[in-house]
Design a protein around this motif. Structure first.
Motif, PDB file in Angstrom:
ATOM      1  N   SER A  40      25.631  48.051  58.368  1.00 45.57           N
ATOM      2  CA  SER A  40      25.422  48.393  56.961  1.00 45.57           C
ATOM      3  C   SER A  40      26.763  48.564  56.249  1.00 45.57           C
ATOM      4  O   SER A  40      26.945  48.093  55.122  1.00 45.57           O
ATOM      5  N   MET A  41      27.696  49.236  56.915  1.00 41.47           N
ATOM      6  CA  MET A  41      29.023  49.428  56.324  1.00 41.47           C
ATOM      7  C   MET A  41      29.743  48.090  56.143  1.00 41.47           C
ATOM      8  O   MET A  41      30.411  47.876  55.132  1.00 41.47           O
ATOM      9  N   GLN A  42      29.597  47.176  57.107  1.00 44.86           N
ATOM     10  CA  GLN A  42      30.234  45.867  57.001  1.00 44.86           C
ATOM     11  C   GLN A  42      29.636  45.079  55.829  1.00 44.86           C
ATOM     12  O   GLN A  42      30.356  44.413  55.090  1.00 44.86           O
ATOM     13  N   THR A  43      28.332  45.174  55.646  1.00 44.54           N
ATOM     14  CA  THR A  43      27.680  44.504  54.521  1.00 44.54           C
ATOM     15  C   THR A  43      28.201  45.061  53.202  1.00 44.54           C
ATOM     16  O   THR A  43      28.504  44.311  52.270  1.00 44.54           O
ATOM     17  N   LYS A  44      28.313  46.394  53.112  1.00 40.12           N
ATOM     18  CA  LYS A  44      28.817  47.013  51.886  1.00 40.12           C
ATOM     19  C   LYS A  44      30.275  46.643  51.645  1.00 40.12           C
ATOM     20  O   LYS A  44      30.689  46.432  50.505  1.00 40.12           O
ATOM     21  N   LEU A  45      31.061  46.538  52.698  1.00 37.27           N
ATOM     22  CA  LEU A  45      32.457  46.147  52.570  1.00 37.27           C
ATOM     23  C   LEU A  45      32.562  44.720  52.035  1.00 37.27           C
ATOM     24  O   LEU A  45      33.399  44.436  51.168  1.00 37.27           O
ATOM     25  N   GLU A  46      31.723  43.817  52.526  1.00 40.87           N
ATOM     26  CA  GLU A  46      31.707  42.442  52.016  1.00 40.87           C
ATOM     27  C   GLU A  46      31.330  42.424  50.541  1.00 40.87           C
ATOM     28  O   GLU A  46      31.891  41.667  49.753  1.00 40.87           O
ATOM     29  N   LEU A  47      30.383  43.272  50.144  1.00 41.66           N
ATOM     30  CA  LEU A  47      29.978  43.366  48.741  1.00 41.66           C
ATOM     31  C   LEU A  47      31.139  43.850  47.880  1.00 41.66           C
ATOM     32  O   LEU A  47      31.401  43.303  46.809  1.00 41.66           O
ATOM     33  N   VAL A  48      31.870  44.854  48.351  1.00 39.49           N
ATOM     34  CA  VAL A  48      33.028  45.364  47.611  1.00 39.49           C
ATOM     35  C   VAL A  48      34.093  44.270  47.498  1.00 39.49           C
ATOM     36  O   VAL A  48      34.694  44.083  46.433  1.00 39.49           O
ATOM     37  N   ARG A  49      34.334  43.520  48.570  1.00 40.93           N
ATOM     38  CA  ARG A  49      35.313  42.423  48.523  1.00 40.93           C
ATOM     39  C   ARG A  49      34.892  41.372  47.501  1.00 40.93           C
ATOM     40  O   ARG A  49      35.719  40.874  46.730  1.00 40.93           O
ATOM     41  N   ASP A  50      33.601  41.026  47.492  1.00 43.31           N
ATOM     42  CA  ASP A  50      33.094  40.038  46.537  1.00 43.31           C
ATOM     43  C   ASP A  50      33.244  40.542  45.104  1.00 43.31           C
ATOM     44  O   ASP A  50      33.688  39.803  44.221  1.00 43.31           O
ATOM     45  N   THR A  52      35.373  42.768  44.001  1.00 41.72           N
ATOM     46  CA  THR A  52      36.806  42.805  43.695  1.00 41.72           C
ATOM     47  C   THR A  52      37.306  41.419  43.311  1.00 41.72           C
ATOM     48  O   THR A  52      38.054  41.260  42.342  1.00 41.72           O
ATOM     49  N   LYS A  53      36.873  40.409  44.043  1.00 41.02           N
ATOM     50  CA  LYS A  53      37.269  39.029  43.740  1.00 41.02           C
ATOM     51  C   LYS A  53      36.756  38.624  42.359  1.00 41.02           C
ATOM     52  O   LYS A  53      37.489  38.044  41.563  1.00 41.02           O
ATOM     53  N   ARG A  54      35.510  38.966  42.055  1.00 43.68           N
ATOM     54  CA  ARG A  54      34.948  38.625  40.742  1.00 43.68           C
ATOM     55  C   ARG A  54      35.672  39.373  39.626  1.00 43.68           C
ATOM     56  O   ARG A  54      35.934  38.806  38.562  1.00 43.68           O
ATOM     57  N   LEU A  55      35.992  40.645  39.854  1.00 39.54           N
ATOM     58  CA  LEU A  55      36.706  41.436  38.847  1.00 39.54           C
ATOM     59  C   LEU A  55      38.071  40.834  38.564  1.00 39.54           C
ATOM     60  O   LEU A  55      38.490  40.728  37.413  1.00 39.54           O
ATOM     61  N   ARG A  56      38.775  40.426  39.602  1.00 40.34           N
ATOM     62  CA  ARG A  56      40.083  39.795  39.402  1.00 40.34           C
ATOM     63  C   ARG A  56      39.945  38.500  38.605  1.00 40.34           C
ATOM     64  O   ARG A  56      40.788  38.180  37.779  1.00 40.34           O
ATOM     65  N   GLY A  57      38.870  37.766  38.864  1.00 44.05           N
ATOM     66  CA  GLY A  57      38.619  36.544  38.105  1.00 44.05           C
ATOM     67  C   GLY A  57      38.400  36.834  36.635  1.00 44.05           C
ATOM     68  O   GLY A  57      38.920  36.133  35.763  1.00 44.05           O
ATOM     69  N   VAL A  58      37.637  37.879  36.338  1.00 45.45           N
ATOM     70  CA  VAL A  58      37.391  38.258  34.942  1.00 45.45           C
ATOM     71  C   VAL A  58      38.682  38.728  34.293  1.00 45.45           C
ATOM     72  O   VAL A  58      38.983  38.375  33.149  1.00 45.45           O
ATOM     73  N   PRO A 131      33.367  35.776  27.644  1.00 43.22           N
ATOM     74  CA  PRO A 131      32.240  35.320  28.475  1.00 43.22           C
ATOM     75  C   PRO A 131      32.713  34.314  29.528  1.00 43.22           C
ATOM     76  O   PRO A 131      33.661  33.563  29.295  1.00 43.22           O
ATOM     77  N   SER A 132      32.039  34.297  30.659  1.00 44.19           N
ATOM     78  CA  SER A 132      32.431  33.370  31.714  1.00 44.19           C
ATOM     79  C   SER A 132      32.295  31.940  31.205  1.00 44.19           C
ATOM     80  O   SER A 132      31.394  31.618  30.438  1.00 44.19           O
ATOM     81  N   GLY A 133      33.205  31.094  31.606  1.00 46.74           N
ATOM     82  CA  GLY A 133      33.197  29.705  31.187  1.00 46.74           C
ATOM     83  C   GLY A 133      33.911  29.454  29.873  1.00 46.74           C
ATOM     84  O   GLY A 133      33.997  28.313  29.435  1.00 46.74           O
ATOM     85  N   THR A 134      34.452  30.500  29.241  1.00 49.65           N
ATOM     86  CA  THR A 134      35.166  30.324  27.980  1.00 49.65           C
ATOM     87  C   THR A 134      36.595  29.895  28.276  1.00 49.65           C
ATOM     88  O   THR A 134      37.287  30.512  29.076  1.00 49.65           O
ATOM     89  N   GLU A 135      37.019  28.823  27.620  1.00 48.96           N
ATOM     90  CA  GLU A 135      38.380  28.323  27.802  1.00 48.96           C
ATOM     91  C   GLU A 135      39.064  28.299  26.438  1.00 48.96           C
ATOM     92  O   GLU A 135      38.560  27.686  25.495  1.00 48.96           O
ATOM     93  N   LEU A 136      40.190  28.999  26.331  1.00 50.32           N
ATOM     94  CA  LEU A 136      40.978  28.951  25.104  1.00 50.32           C
ATOM     95  C   LEU A 136      41.794  27.665  25.131  1.00 50.32           C
ATOM     96  O   LEU A 136      42.517  27.407  26.092  1.00 50.32           O
ATOM     97  N   LEU A 137      41.679  26.868  24.079  1.00 57.95           N
ATOM     98  CA  LEU A 137      42.294  25.539  24.079  1.00 57.95           C
ATOM     99  C   LEU A 137      43.706  25.521  23.519  1.00 57.95           C
ATOM    100  O   LEU A 137      44.489  24.633  23.828  1.00 57.95           O
ATOM    101  N   ASP A 138      44.051  26.468  22.670  1.00 65.86           N
ATOM    102  CA  ASP A 138      45.354  26.464  22.015  1.00 65.86           C
ATOM    103  C   ASP A 138      46.074  27.770  22.318  1.00 65.86           C
ATOM    104  O   ASP A 138      45.622  28.838  21.916  1.00 65.86           O
ATOM    105  N   ALA A 139      47.189  27.685  23.016  1.00 66.80           N
ATOM    106  CA  ALA A 139      47.934  28.896  23.373  1.00 66.80           C
ATOM    107  C   ALA A 139      48.497  29.598  22.146  1.00 66.80           C
ATOM    108  O   ALA A 139      48.802  30.784  22.189  1.00 66.80           O
ATOM    109  N   ALA A 140      48.607  28.885  21.026  1.00 69.08           N
ATOM    110  CA  ALA A 140      49.138  29.485  19.801  1.00 69.08           C
ATOM    111  C   ALA A 140      48.034  30.192  19.007  1.00 69.08           C
ATOM    112  O   ALA A 140      48.317  30.787  17.972  1.00 69.08           O
TER     113      ALA A 140
END
Length: 175
Positions: A40-50, A52-58, A131-140
């Motif tokens: 159960s702890m290993q499953t929860k640890l995998e969830l926390v890792r996932d 964390t990865k998603r948060l870093r992506g956002v 929102p996910s999938g949003t891409e800014l096209l102009d850096a200016a």
């Protein structure tokens, strides 16, 4: 019973064997419980890792350049703002939204209305993620707001029963 009658075993021997068996069963059950807890702890640890990865992506998503409007200029301004999300590709060379007015944003499904408002909201004090999938096209691309007190109201916002939505939304404005 036969072994007791012939004197091969005593009651203390039976008590000892029973005790040893009970402890062995307890040890096995404890080990199984510990293995289940570990799984159960290993499953929860995998969830926390996932998560964390998603948060870093956002957090790594691009954001527009945001600033406060110079004194004397009242309203929101957008300069060279281009973005894409899904099939929608929107380019806003320059737009001024003066304070004190109500604006309607209209268009077909998926044309970028909500994304445009989310970009404005991302420049607020709380800095909502794009929102996910949003891409800014102009850096200016740049957004100037009169205040960093920006809140995006979801398309499905909460409004208490028997209350006019505008009264509920404006209840704190008079304070």
């Amino acid at each position: 019973a036969f072994l007791l009658e012939v004197g091969y075993l005593t009651t203390s021997d039976i008590w000892l064997y029973t005790s040893v068996l009970n402890q062995a069963i307890g040890t096995l059950l404890t080990r199984q419980r510990e293995q289940a807890t570990l799984a159960s702890m290993q499953t929860k640890l995998e969830l926390v890792r996932d998560l964390t990865k998603r948060l870093r992506g956002v957090q790594s998503r691009a954001r527009p350049q945001c600033s406060m409007s110079p004194l004397g200029i009242s309203g929101a301004r957008l300069y060279s703002l281009g973005y894409a999300r899904g099939r929608a590709h929107v380019q806003i060379p320059e737009l001024l939204l003066p304070s004190g007015h109500v604006f309607a944003v209209t268009g077909g499904n998926g044309c970028g209305k909500s994304t445009a408002l989310a970009i404005l909201s991302s420049c607020g004090r709380h800095g909502a993620a794009l929102p996910s999938g949003t891409e800014l096209l102009d850096a200016a691309g740049r957004v100037e707001l009169p205040s960093d007190d920006v809140v995006e109201i979801s398309q499905r916002f909460y409004c208490p029963l028997f209350t006019k939505p505008i009264d509920w939304m404006m209840q704190n404005a008079s304070m």
